[in-house]
Motif scaffolding. Structure first.
Motif, PDB file in Angstrom:
ATOM      1  N   MET A  35     -28.356 -11.517 -34.496  1.00 22.39           N
ATOM      2  CA  MET A  35     -27.104 -11.350 -33.760  1.00 22.39           C
ATOM      3  C   MET A  35     -27.338 -11.677 -32.291  1.00 22.39           C
ATOM      4  SD  MET A  35     -26.824  -7.212 -33.301  1.00 22.39           S
ATOM      5  CE  MET A  35     -28.118  -6.288 -32.484  1.00 22.39           C
ATOM      6  N   ILE A  36     -26.282 -12.086 -31.628  1.00 20.19           N
ATOM      7  CA  ILE A  36     -26.324 -12.316 -30.186  1.00 20.19           C
ATOM      8  C   ILE A  36     -25.129 -11.619 -29.558  1.00 20.19           C
ATOM      9  CG2 ILE A  36     -25.144 -14.539 -30.491  1.00 20.19           C
ATOM     10  CD1 ILE A  36     -26.490 -15.445 -27.896  1.00 20.19           C
ATOM     11  N   ASP A  44     -28.120 -11.697 -22.893  1.00 19.32           N
ATOM     12  CA  ASP A  44     -28.193 -12.719 -23.944  1.00 19.32           C
ATOM     13  C   ASP A  44     -27.584 -14.042 -23.495  1.00 19.32           C
ATOM     14  OD1 ASP A  44     -28.175 -10.004 -24.798  1.00 19.32           O
ATOM     15  OD2 ASP A  44     -28.020 -10.645 -26.873  1.00 19.32           O
ATOM     16  N   ARG A  45     -26.368 -13.977 -22.990  1.00 17.19           N
ATOM     17  CA  ARG A  45     -25.665 -15.202 -22.600  1.00 17.19           C
ATOM     18  C   ARG A  45     -26.395 -15.927 -21.475  1.00 17.19           C
ATOM     19  NH1 ARG A  45     -19.676 -15.005 -19.973  1.00 17.19           N
ATOM     20  NH2 ARG A  45     -19.715 -17.034 -18.938  1.00 17.19           N
ATOM     21  N   LEU A  46     -26.918 -15.183 -20.520  1.00 11.60           N
ATOM     22  CA  LEU A  46     -27.617 -15.791 -19.389  1.00 11.60           C
ATOM     23  C   LEU A  46     -28.833 -16.584 -19.854  1.00 11.60           C
ATOM     24  CD1 LEU A  46     -28.181 -16.137 -16.361  1.00 11.60           C
ATOM     25  CD2 LEU A  46     -29.378 -13.936 -16.412  1.00 11.60           C
ATOM     26  N   LEU A  47     -29.627 -16.013 -20.765  1.00  9.50           N
ATOM     27  CA  LEU A  47     -30.837 -16.684 -21.222  1.00  9.50           C
ATOM     28  C   LEU A  47     -30.510 -17.900 -22.083  1.00  9.50           C
ATOM     29  CD1 LEU A  47     -33.177 -13.656 -21.998  1.00  9.50           C
ATOM     30  CD2 LEU A  47     -33.009 -15.033 -19.925  1.00  9.50           C
ATOM     31  N   LEU A 134     -33.201  -3.622 -33.050  1.00 13.72           N
ATOM     32  CA  LEU A 134     -33.015  -3.746 -31.614  1.00 13.72           C
ATOM     33  C   LEU A 134     -34.010  -4.712 -30.977  1.00 13.72           C
ATOM     34  CD1 LEU A 134     -32.257  -0.042 -30.606  1.00 13.72           C
ATOM     35  CD2 LEU A 134     -30.652  -1.920 -30.972  1.00 13.72           C
ATOM     36  N   VAL A 135     -35.136  -4.975 -31.651  1.00 14.09           N
ATOM     37  CA  VAL A 135     -36.133  -5.876 -31.075  1.00 14.09           C
ATOM     38  C   VAL A 135     -35.998  -7.279 -31.643  1.00 14.09           C
ATOM     39  CG1 VAL A 135     -38.594  -6.334 -30.816  1.00 14.09           C
ATOM     40  CG2 VAL A 135     -37.735  -4.006 -30.589  1.00 14.09           C
ATOM     41  N   ARG A 141     -34.805 -11.663 -25.378  1.00 13.48           N
ATOM     42  CA  ARG A 141     -36.215 -11.859 -25.045  1.00 13.48           C
ATOM     43  C   ARG A 141     -37.149 -10.802 -25.618  1.00 13.48           C
ATOM     44  NH1 ARG A 141     -36.055 -10.793 -18.507  1.00 13.48           N
ATOM     45  NH2 ARG A 141     -35.257  -8.660 -18.529  1.00 13.48           N
ATOM     46  N   MET A 142     -36.645  -9.608 -25.904  1.00 15.39           N
ATOM     47  CA  MET A 142     -37.498  -8.584 -26.486  1.00 15.39           C
ATOM     48  C   MET A 142     -38.042  -9.005 -27.845  1.00 15.39           C
ATOM     49  SD  MET A 142     -38.286  -6.094 -24.646  1.00 15.39           S
ATOM     50  CE  MET A 142     -39.039  -5.171 -25.983  1.00 15.39           C
ATOM     51  N   ALA A 143     -37.383  -9.970 -28.494  1.00 11.42           N
ATOM     52  CA  ALA A 143     -37.798 -10.399 -29.830  1.00 11.42           C
ATOM     53  C   ALA A 143     -39.200 -10.998 -29.827  1.00 11.42           C
ATOM     54  CB  ALA A 143     -36.793 -11.403 -30.395  1.00 11.42           C
ATOM     55  N   ILE A 144     -39.580 -11.673 -28.743  1.00 15.46           N
ATOM     56  CA  ILE A 144     -40.881 -12.337 -28.724  1.00 15.46           C
ATOM     57  C   ILE A 144     -41.951 -11.519 -28.018  1.00 15.46           C
ATOM     58  CG2 ILE A 144     -39.801 -14.610 -28.822  1.00 15.46           C
ATOM     59  CD1 ILE A 144     -40.419 -14.956 -25.859  1.00 15.46           C
ATOM     60  N   VAL A 145     -41.575 -10.382 -27.447  1.00 16.60           N
ATOM     61  CA  VAL A 145     -42.562  -9.568 -26.720  1.00 16.60           C
ATOM     62  C   VAL A 145     -43.656  -9.027 -27.637  1.00 16.60           C
ATOM     63  CG1 VAL A 145     -42.897  -7.444 -25.403  1.00 16.60           C
ATOM     64  CG2 VAL A 145     -41.054  -9.011 -24.791  1.00 16.60           C
TER      65      VAL A 145
END
Length: 361
Positions: A35-36, A44-47, A134-135, A141-145
């Motif tokens: 989801m976005i 989200d939109r900024l990145l 949530l990740v 960006r938290m997805a790749i942390v």
């Protein structure tokens, strides 16, 4: 005899079984719903807009108050997925698999048990944090942390465990550590938390290289050893300087982002340290009282006071305060919509003037 043959046969097929489990993990990633939050102008939109600008070849696009607000690590990850023609979910799963494999590869220098390594790899491959809502499931960006943390730590551990081996064995680990560390640093603005680990391990490695190996290697070899062990730090600084130089070319300011560097970062830091309403609560980083006091002593801030006060009111919660770091975005909105700072240089000048006036007061 039969038992021994069975163990050998199992060991022979172990890599194939791990490959099957890795493919299963990638297929599981394809089935995960993503989801976005497209209405999140500052997240989200900024990145995603940054990623679109990078793909369009215009760096981060035309300047506004949000252009340099966040690191470009996640937009670069999205660009990589596009350039490799890979689904985002596949690249995300491959990142987790790469981190798991690197960790096992790093510890294999001292730990040769193939069955233990296989179990460790599977535990890391299917780590719960890589499958959470949530990740991972949010396109943010938290997805790749988690995966990048695993990659950076694994690379540094691999370099540390190889520091007594020939230099040709150390160089790939050092280069990989520096490359991934430089990328990790650009994912979030608070990535500095990983630096103590890198710094302590680097000091330990260099100290070992000088004290323990000085009798076994020539002076030239020791210098090369130190260079290799310092390479992660050098590549980190090199990456930051490169990003800053590109921003200098496009926007006239030499910084990686304006949330942790430059006058805006210093101004927000000063706001956070000013004495305000102590009864506002711990989740209120900047109280309304502090904002009003700042406006009273800063002629520059007074130029956008009506607009700023309006936005402060819009962002306030039921108790009349603005929680967390939301005031930083309120201030960006007011500066953007007021038209006082049409470019990055004038924005830094504006924030610098407010900063000087608050210091003087």
């Amino acid at each position: 005899m039969y038992t021994t043959l069975s163990k050998k046969d199992f060991s022979r097929y172990l890599p194939f079984l791990l490959l099957v489990m890795t493919v299963f993990r990638i297929l599981a990633g394809l089935r995960i719903p993503y989801m976005i939050l497209a209405n999140q102008r500052y997240d989200d939109r900024l990145l995603f807009e940054n990623a679109y600008d990078l793909l369009s070849g215009v760096w981060l696009g035309s300047y506004d108050s949000y252009t340099l607000a966040k690191g470009i690590g996640y937009p670069l990850f999205l660009v990589l997925a596009k350039k490799l023609c890979l689904p985002y979910s596949v690249l995300l799963s491959l990142l987790q698999a790469a981190g798991a494999w690197l960790f096992v590869r790093a510890v294999s220098v001292r730990w040769q048990n193939p069955y233990g390594q296989a179990i460790l790899y599977l535990l890391l491959l299917f780590s719960p944090i890589s499958l959470t809502l949530l990740v991972t499931q949010r396109l943010y960006r938290m997805a790749i942390v988690p995966g990048m943390v695993l990659v950076v730590f694994s690379s540094m551990i691999g370099l540390t465990l190889c520091k007594g081996l020939p230099l040709t064995k150390q160089l790939p680990w050092a280069f990989l550590t520096g490359l991934t560390l430089a990328f990790f640093w650009q994912i979030r603005e608070d990535s500095v938390w990983i630096l103590p680990f890198i710094a302590v391990m680097t000091v330990w490695n260099v100290g070992y290289g000088i004290l323990a190996l000085h009798k076994k290697r020539t002076g030239r070899q020791l210098l090369l050893q130190c260079f290799i062990l310092l390479l992660p730090i050098l590549l980190l600084f090199g990456g930051n300087i490169t990003i800053s130089a590109i921003n200098q070319v496009h926007y006239g300011v030499f910084l990686t982002n304006d949330r942790t560097e430059g006058n805006f970062a210093e101004l927000m830091s000063l706001f956070y340290h000013l004495q305000g309403n102590t009864e506002a609560g711990s989740d209120i980083w900047i109280s309304r009282e502090t904002i009003a006091s700042a406006e009273a002593v800063s002629p520059t801030l007074q130029q956008l006071q009506p607009l700023l006060d309006s936005y402060v009111e819009d962002w306030s919660t039921s108790n009349g305060e603005i929680p967390g770091d939301h005031f930083s975005w309120v201030l960006r909105d007011a500066v953007q919509d007021s038209g006082y700072s049409p470019d990055a240089v004038s924005a830094q000048t504006f924030y610098g003037s407010v900063l000087s006036e608050l210091h003087a007061a």
